[in-house]
Design a protein around this motif. Structure first.
Motif, PDB file in Angstrom:
ATOM      1  N   ARG A  35       8.297  -6.174  -1.697  1.00 28.85           N
ATOM      2  CA  ARG A  35       7.391  -6.906  -2.537  1.00 28.85           C
ATOM      3  C   ARG A  35       7.108  -5.781  -3.752  1.00 28.85           C
ATOM      4  O   ARG A  35       6.609  -6.146  -4.604  1.00 28.85           O
ATOM      5  CB  ARG A  35       6.231  -7.128  -1.698  1.00 28.85           C
ATOM      6  CG  ARG A  35       6.195  -8.436  -0.951  1.00 28.85           C
ATOM      7  CD  ARG A  35       4.874  -8.762  -0.579  1.00 28.85           C
ATOM      8  NE  ARG A  35       3.952  -7.833  -0.325  1.00 28.85           N
ATOM      9  CZ  ARG A  35       3.363  -7.787   1.027  1.00 28.85           C
ATOM     10  NH1 ARG A  35       3.644  -8.878   1.783  1.00 28.85           N
ATOM     11  NH2 ARG A  35       2.586  -6.808   1.207  1.00 28.85           N
ATOM     12  N   GLY A  36       7.594  -4.514  -3.493  1.00 30.18           N
ATOM     13  CA  GLY A  36       6.992  -3.634  -4.530  1.00 30.18           C
ATOM     14  C   GLY A  36       5.835  -2.841  -4.137  1.00 30.18           C
ATOM     15  O   GLY A  36       5.311  -1.949  -5.139  1.00 30.18           O
ATOM     16  N   ASP A  37       5.339  -3.103  -2.983  1.00 33.13           N
ATOM     17  CA  ASP A  37       3.951  -2.590  -2.867  1.00 33.13           C
ATOM     18  C   ASP A  37       4.087  -1.209  -1.922  1.00 33.13           C
ATOM     19  O   ASP A  37       5.182  -0.794  -1.603  1.00 33.13           O
ATOM     20  CB  ASP A  37       2.953  -3.520  -1.798  1.00 33.13           C
ATOM     21  CG  ASP A  37       2.728  -4.710  -2.386  1.00 33.13           C
ATOM     22  OD1 ASP A  37       2.642  -4.702  -3.627  1.00 33.13           O
ATOM     23  OD2 ASP A  37       2.582  -5.803  -1.651  1.00 33.13           O
ATOM     24  N   HIS A  38       2.958  -0.666  -1.834  1.00 31.70           N
ATOM     25  CA  HIS A  38       3.175   0.859  -1.268  1.00 31.70           C
ATOM     26  C   HIS A  38       2.527   0.816   0.078  1.00 31.70           C
ATOM     27  O   HIS A  38       1.799  -0.452   0.355  1.00 31.70           O
ATOM     28  CB  HIS A  38       2.400   1.923  -2.028  1.00 31.70           C
ATOM     29  CG  HIS A  38       2.837   2.068  -3.435  1.00 31.70           C
ATOM     30  ND1 HIS A  38       3.827   2.852  -3.738  1.00 31.70           N
ATOM     31  CD2 HIS A  38       2.435   1.556  -4.624  1.00 31.70           C
ATOM     32  CE1 HIS A  38       4.142   2.720  -4.909  1.00 31.70           C
ATOM     33  NE2 HIS A  38       3.177   1.890  -5.709  1.00 31.70           N
ATOM     34  N   LEU A  39       2.790   1.681   0.993  1.00 39.01           N
ATOM     35  CA  LEU A  39       2.168   1.195   2.077  1.00 39.01           C
ATOM     36  C   LEU A  39       1.874   2.892   2.721  1.00 39.01           C
ATOM     37  O   LEU A  39       2.378   3.943   2.285  1.00 39.01           O
ATOM     38  CB  LEU A  39       2.866   0.673   3.164  1.00 39.01           C
ATOM     39  CG  LEU A  39       4.105   1.233   3.806  1.00 39.01           C
ATOM     40  CD1 LEU A  39       4.415   0.870   5.432  1.00 39.01           C
ATOM     41  CD2 LEU A  39       5.369   0.841   3.030  1.00 39.01           C
ATOM     42  N   ALA A  76      12.485   4.475  -0.321  1.00 38.63           N
ATOM     43  CA  ALA A  76      10.908   4.779  -0.476  1.00 38.63           C
ATOM     44  C   ALA A  76      10.660   6.268  -0.274  1.00 38.63           C
ATOM     45  O   ALA A  76      11.009   6.934   0.646  1.00 38.63           O
ATOM     46  CB  ALA A  76      10.134   4.049   0.532  1.00 38.63           C
ATOM     47  N   ASP A  77      10.323   6.754  -1.354  1.00 38.33           N
ATOM     48  CA  ASP A  77       9.849   8.263  -1.588  1.00 38.33           C
ATOM     49  C   ASP A  77       8.794   8.497  -0.323  1.00 38.33           C
ATOM     50  O   ASP A  77       7.798   7.613  -0.388  1.00 38.33           O
ATOM     51  CB  ASP A  77       9.354   8.746  -2.918  1.00 38.33           C
ATOM     52  CG  ASP A  77      10.851   8.739  -3.639  1.00 38.33           C
ATOM     53  OD1 ASP A  77      11.808   8.885  -3.261  1.00 38.33           O
ATOM     54  OD2 ASP A  77      10.224   8.796  -5.158  1.00 38.33           O
ATOM     55  N   ILE A  78       8.654   9.861   0.173  1.00 37.45           N
ATOM     56  CA  ILE A  78       7.427  10.047   1.226  1.00 37.45           C
ATOM     57  C   ILE A  78       6.555  10.979   0.304  1.00 37.45           C
ATOM     58  O   ILE A  78       6.758  12.049  -0.043  1.00 37.45           O
ATOM     59  CB  ILE A  78       8.273  10.647   2.314  1.00 37.45           C
ATOM     60  CG1 ILE A  78       9.026   9.643   2.982  1.00 37.45           C
ATOM     61  CG2 ILE A  78       7.029  11.019   3.415  1.00 37.45           C
ATOM     62  CD1 ILE A  78       9.691  10.187   4.107  1.00 37.45           C
ATOM     63  N   ILE A  79       5.069  10.638   0.465  1.00 38.80           N
ATOM     64  CA  ILE A  79       4.262  11.570  -0.100  1.00 38.80           C
ATOM     65  C   ILE A  79       3.422  12.114   1.215  1.00 38.80           C
ATOM     66  O   ILE A  79       2.711  11.121   1.763  1.00 38.80           O
ATOM     67  CB  ILE A  79       3.231  10.842  -1.271  1.00 38.80           C
ATOM     68  CG1 ILE A  79       4.264  10.400  -2.330  1.00 38.80           C
ATOM     69  CG2 ILE A  79       2.247  11.512  -1.704  1.00 38.80           C
ATOM     70  CD1 ILE A  79       3.551   9.390  -3.097  1.00 38.80           C
TER      71      ILE A  79
END
Length: 181
Positions: A35-39, A76-79
């Motif tokens: 959906r283009g959301d972050h988690l 997804a990049d990881i922060i």
């Protein structure tokens, strides 16, 4: 995402859904990212709860390869994020080890069984600052079927980023070394 056990209780399930929390399952992670959301994922889980120690700050990360694999598969990049002081607001009863008897039972039940206390031996937290800090982004290249070596390479970057984050942004009151297991 949240632990599956939380969603087994009707009132808690509704509260968690209301604030946008989903069960920590691979299908939900894929749906959220598509959906283009972050988690946010807290990979330590139940095992990390048993690493509380007055002499060290411990996190359970090295065996969480599936989290990194999901990030690679979704691109997804990881922060990395760390909360200083989080393990100082409560004390626990008994031996703290990810291999302790209570830890093994908790993992089997998929629910944490921790006897804890705060001020005046009540479930009221000790007064202590909590500081949230973020680390450098670990960029991830999307690949549907990553190899074990690719997963390990990204995991090592994540571990290095977490260690760098801990060492460079450690508050003056935090004097314990970080142990990443």
């Amino acid at each position: 995402t949240g632990a599956d056990i939380v969603f087994m209780f009707p009132v808690m399930r509704h509260v968690m859904a209301w604030i946008g929390t989903n069960p920590a399952k691979r299908t939900n992670i894929t749906k959220i990212l598509s959906r283009g959301d972050h988690l946010a994922i807290i990979p330590g889980g139940i095992a990390e709860m048993y690493l509380m120690n007055p002499d060290t700050e411990g996190i359970f990360l090295r065996k969480r390869q599936n989290t990194v694999k999901a990030a690679i598969q979704e691109g997804a990049d990881i922060i990395p994020v760390f909360f200083f002081g989080n393990t100082r607001i409560f004390s626990t009863v008994g031996k703290n080890s990810s291999d302790s008897f209570m830890s093994k039972i908790s993992r089997k039940l998929r629910a944490s069984i921790v006897l804890f206390f705060g001020r005046h031996f009540l479930p009221v937290p000790f007064r202590h600052p909590i500081r949230m800090v973020t680390g450098r982004v670990v960029e991830v290249t999307k690949k549907e079927f990553p190899s074990e070596e690719e997963i390990n390479a990204v995991m090592e970057k994540v571990i290095a980023s977490v260690q760098e984050l801990y060492d460079s942004k450690k508050p003056e009151w935090e004097d314990r070394p970080l142990v990443i297991s």
